[in-house]
Every structure is written in C-alpha cells, then in structure tokens.
Design an enzyme around this catalytic site. Structure first.
Site, PDB file in Angstrom:
ATOM      1  N   HIS A   9      70.208  21.436  57.550  1.00  0.00           N
ATOM      2  CA  HIS A   9      68.934  21.777  56.907  1.00  0.00           C
ATOM      3  C   HIS A   9      68.667  23.279  57.034  1.00  0.00           C
ATOM      4  O   HIS A   9      67.602  23.749  56.676  1.00  0.00           O
ATOM      5  CB  HIS A   9      67.779  21.040  57.588  1.00  0.00           C
ATOM      6  CG  HIS A   9      67.732  19.568  57.313  1.00  0.00           C
ATOM      7  ND1 HIS A   9      67.827  19.033  56.049  1.00  0.00           N
ATOM      8  CD2 HIS A   9      67.561  18.505  58.145  1.00  0.00           C
ATOM      9  CE1 HIS A   9      67.732  17.715  56.123  1.00  0.00           C
ATOM     10  NE2 HIS A   9      67.579  17.362  57.380  1.00  0.00           N
TER      11      HIS A   9
ATOM     12  N   GLY B 196      66.081  14.486  49.695  1.00  0.00           N
ATOM     13  CA  GLY B 196      67.162  13.693  49.098  1.00  0.00           C
ATOM     14  C   GLY B 196      68.490  13.869  49.817  1.00  0.00           C
ATOM     15  O   GLY B 196      69.556  13.606  49.250  1.00  0.00           O
ATOM     16  N   THR B 197      68.425  14.302  51.078  1.00  0.00           N
ATOM     17  CA  THR B 197      69.628  14.517  51.886  1.00  0.00           C
ATOM     18  C   THR B 197      70.486  13.250  51.955  1.00  0.00           C
ATOM     19  O   THR B 197      71.704  13.291  51.776  1.00  0.00           O
ATOM     20  CB  THR B 197      69.235  14.910  53.328  1.00  0.00           C
ATOM     21  OG1 THR B 197      68.121  15.785  53.281  1.00  0.00           O
ATOM     22  CG2 THR B 197      70.391  15.530  54.070  1.00  0.00           C
TER      23      THR B 197
HETATM   24  P1  A3P Z   1      60.428   8.962  49.731  1.00  0.00           P
HETATM   25  O1  A3P Z   1      59.827   9.145  51.081  1.00  0.00           O
HETATM   26  O2  A3P Z   1      59.664   9.678  48.665  1.00  0.00           O
HETATM   27  O3  A3P Z   1      60.693   7.553  49.378  1.00  0.00           O
HETATM   28  P2  A3P Z   1      65.980  12.755  53.073  1.00  0.00           P
HETATM   29  O4  A3P Z   1      67.138  11.914  52.749  1.00  0.00           O
HETATM   30  O5  A3P Z   1      66.185  14.211  52.770  1.00  0.00           O
HETATM   31  O6  A3P Z   1      65.458  12.500  54.435  1.00  0.00           O
HETATM   32  O7  A3P Z   1      64.831  12.346  52.037  1.00  0.00           O
HETATM   33  C1  A3P Z   1      64.274  11.068  52.101  1.00  0.00           C
HETATM   34  C2  A3P Z   1      63.703  10.718  50.742  1.00  0.00           C
HETATM   35  O8  A3P Z   1      64.773  10.359  49.863  1.00  0.00           O
HETATM   36  C3  A3P Z   1      62.796   9.511  50.807  1.00  0.00           C
HETATM   37  O9  A3P Z   1      61.861   9.684  49.764  1.00  0.00           O
HETATM   38  C4  A3P Z   1      63.771   8.382  50.556  1.00  0.00           C
HETATM   39  O10 A3P Z   1      63.165   7.194  50.137  1.00  0.00           O
HETATM   40  C5  A3P Z   1      64.619   9.005  49.457  1.00  0.00           C
HETATM   41  N1  A3P Z   1      65.945   8.404  49.330  1.00  0.00           N
HETATM   42  C6  A3P Z   1      66.751   7.943  50.331  1.00  0.00           C
HETATM   43  N2  A3P Z   1      67.887   7.458  49.819  1.00  0.00           N
HETATM   44  C7  A3P Z   1      67.812   7.605  48.476  1.00  0.00           C
HETATM   45  C8  A3P Z   1      68.684   7.263  47.406  1.00  0.00           C
HETATM   46  N3  A3P Z   1      69.846   6.663  47.626  1.00  0.00           N
HETATM   47  N4  A3P Z   1      68.286   7.554  46.144  1.00  0.00           N
HETATM   48  C9  A3P Z   1      67.097   8.154  45.915  1.00  0.00           C
HETATM   49  N5  A3P Z   1      66.224   8.489  46.889  1.00  0.00           N
HETATM   50  C10 A3P Z   1      66.571   8.216  48.155  1.00  0.00           C
END
Ligand code: A3P
Length: 300
Positions: free
Chosen positions: A101, A44-45
């Site tokens: 990270h 959720g970064t």
């Molecule tokens: P999924 O692959 O389960 O859809 P990070 O940002 O750490 O790279 O993590 C990516 C994950 O967060 C992905 O999950 C992505 O779809 C989800 N994500 C990206 N933006 C988001 C947002 N605004 N709200 C909720 N989830 C989000």
C-alpha cells in the site's frame, strides 16, 4: 488521531514503518519479472490480487480442484512487501507478485529506478467516496476497543483532511497516476469502476501489460471470462475459505477475518451513507487536487 487507527496503533505503525520502511526502501531488490500490486487500502486490492494471481497462474489451474484461489484467500496468494519477508518473497515456485500500500515515492529505490523490462507496477484506485465508506466499515468492524469507535462524520472529517492510512488519498493516487503517464510501460493505472464496467477489456489489457497475454486459443476457450468469474466478488465471497479463514499480518500480528475483505463490492455504495453535502465536499477536494493532471473520476 488518524482515521482508521487509535493513537497507540498509529505510534506502533509509524515505528514499524520507520524501521521496516527504510529497510524496504534501501535494501529490497526485485527480481526480473517481478510485478508490484499497489493500492490505497480499500480500493480493490483483494480483487486485483486475485486477478493478477489468476492471470499468472492460469496454466494448469483453469479448472476446479487445483486452483489455489479456491482454497486460499487472495491475500495469502500474493505476498506483501514486509522486511520480515524478504527471504520468502523470492522463494522458488512463488508467483512473481508483490503487494504494497506504499505511496509511489516510498517504493524501494531499486523499483523506482529499474526499467519496465525488470519490474512493473499495477495500481488500482477507486472513487474516494466509496474508498472512505469501505474503510469506515472495515475499521469499525475490526475495532476491538469499542470505546475508541469514531462516528462516520468524525472519520470523514479526518479523511478529508488527508489523515488516513498511507497519507492523503489524493497524493497516493496522483503519485501513481503521474508515474503511469511518465512510464506507461512500467506503471499501469486502473480504476475499480472501469474494471467493473468492462471486466473483459481490462483483464485482457492487464494480462498484456503484465507480459502474460491471452492467446487467441485461450480466448476462444473462454479463459478470460473464467478468470473474471472466478475472481468476481460473488464467487470469492461465497467460497468457504473466504468465509471462515483468517489472514494474519506477519509484522504486527493483526488478524483479519477473510470475510472482512468482502463487504458489498459495489460501485456507488457511498450514496447509502454520505449526505449530498459530504459527497460534494470530497468531490470538490479531489477535483481540486487532480486539476491539471488529466485524471478524472465520474462522480455518479
Ligand atoms: P466494499 O467495502 O465497498 O464492499 P481492499 O481489497 O483494497 O481491501 O478493498 C475492499 C473492497 O473491495 C470492499 O469494498 C470489498 O467488498 C471489495 N472487493 C473485495 N473483493 C472484490 C472482488 N472480487 N470484486 C469486487 N470488489 C471486491
């Protein structure tokens, strides 16, 4: 072989982090007011970057056309902590957000030793099963050499052995969890699932922690909800900039299509990919590692 990388990439990553990691650990000094946005990859970064950025940047940007999040990917709004960026991190006009990270104990020494009045840390984590599934698809989508592809089962095995990006996920989470218990004013520990469930409460709490509380007037004007809506998966993933752009890693030059940061954005997507046995195995590992720490995850 580590889940997420080919052997060559692993070697390169170790080399870069040994070189860059030591310099970061020894030499980086935060400025008063800096806030570190920390996470295990795919937890959720992107969401946390968007939220923290929107919270800090809200004045003057609450409407449409001049809001940077509308024309930049969240990863371009919040800088990563790379040696090559030391001079740019504190350039004037930037929001005081720095992302990494890195596990807690690999953070710069200065960050670990300074008090909460000097710098703070916000950490996001996510159910390990969803983090695994998200990582698997992220990696496989971006893999250039298709003959190095690994199956979901192989990736899962490596993940359960703790062979993943930035070390075992349980150590990563526990490092920040313990720090948040020891220094609650300095380290805020967030769960993806909790923010989904009650965004309003958590975004308010996040802003308060960061030192950017919403005033009663702002609340009345609906600013909290506006930020939640703007940073939602549905909104961000639908923006043109996040459909077509690319984010370039300044250290190794890897390019990630902006849209690859947005897949489904759901809680519990693992049910579509993991067998009940796989889920139980990972849950058991996490439960065992977290035992006695006070940290739990709902396993639904
Ligand atoms: P999924 O692959 O389960 O859809 P990070 O940002 O750490 O790279 O993590 C990516 C994950 O967060 C992905 O999950 C992505 O779809 C989800 N994500 C990206 N933006 C988001 C947002 N605004 N709200 C909720 N989830 C989000």
């Amino acid at each position: 072989h580590r889940f997420g990388f080919s052997q060559k990439e692993v070697e390169e990553a170790f080399e870069t982090s040994a070189r860059g990691g030591n310099a970061i650990k020894e030499l980086f000094n935060p400025k008063p007011g800096d806030i570190f946005v920390c996470s295990f990859p795919k937890s959720g970064t992107t969401w946390l970057k968007a939220l923290t950025f929107a919270i800090i940047n809200r004045r003057g940007h609450d409407s449409s056309s001049n809001n940077p999040l509308l024309f930049k990917n969240p990863h371009e709004c919040v800088f990563g902590l790379w040696v090559e960026h030391f001079d740019k991190i504190h350039q004037s006009g930037r929001v005081p957000l720095i992302s990494t990270h890195a596990p807690y104990h690999s953070l710069p020494k200065s960050v670990l030793s300074l008090g909460s009045d000097h710098c703070k840390i916000v950490y996001i984590c996510r159910d390990a099963k969803d983090t695994f599934v998200s990582t698997f698809f992220f990696v496989e989508k971006r893999r250039i050499k298709k003959d190095e592809a690994i199956s979901l089962e192989q990736g899962f095995e490596l993940f359960c052995q703790g062979k993943s990006w930035f070390g075992p996920i349980w150590d990563h989470i526990l490092g920040y969890w313990k720090a948040s218990l020891e220094q609650p004013n300095k380290v805020m520990f967030l769960k993806y699932e909790d923010i989904k469930k009650d965004s309003y409460f958590h975004v308010k709490k996040l802003a308060e922690f960061m030192g950017y509380s919403f005033s009663p007037q702002e609340e009345q004007a609906g600013i909290v909800q506006k930020i939640i809506d703007m940073c939602s998966f549905e909104n961000l993933s639908g923006l043109e900039v996040n459909k077509i752009g690319k984010v370039v890693n300044p250290v190794n030059g890897y390019q990630v299509s902006s849209q690859d940061f947005f897949r489904k954005g759901k809680v519990g997507d693992w049910t579509n990919y993991l067998t009940p046995e796989m889920a139980e195995r990972l849950d058991r590992i996490m439960e065992q590692k977290f035992r006695g720490s006070g940290l739990t995850f709902s396993t639904s």
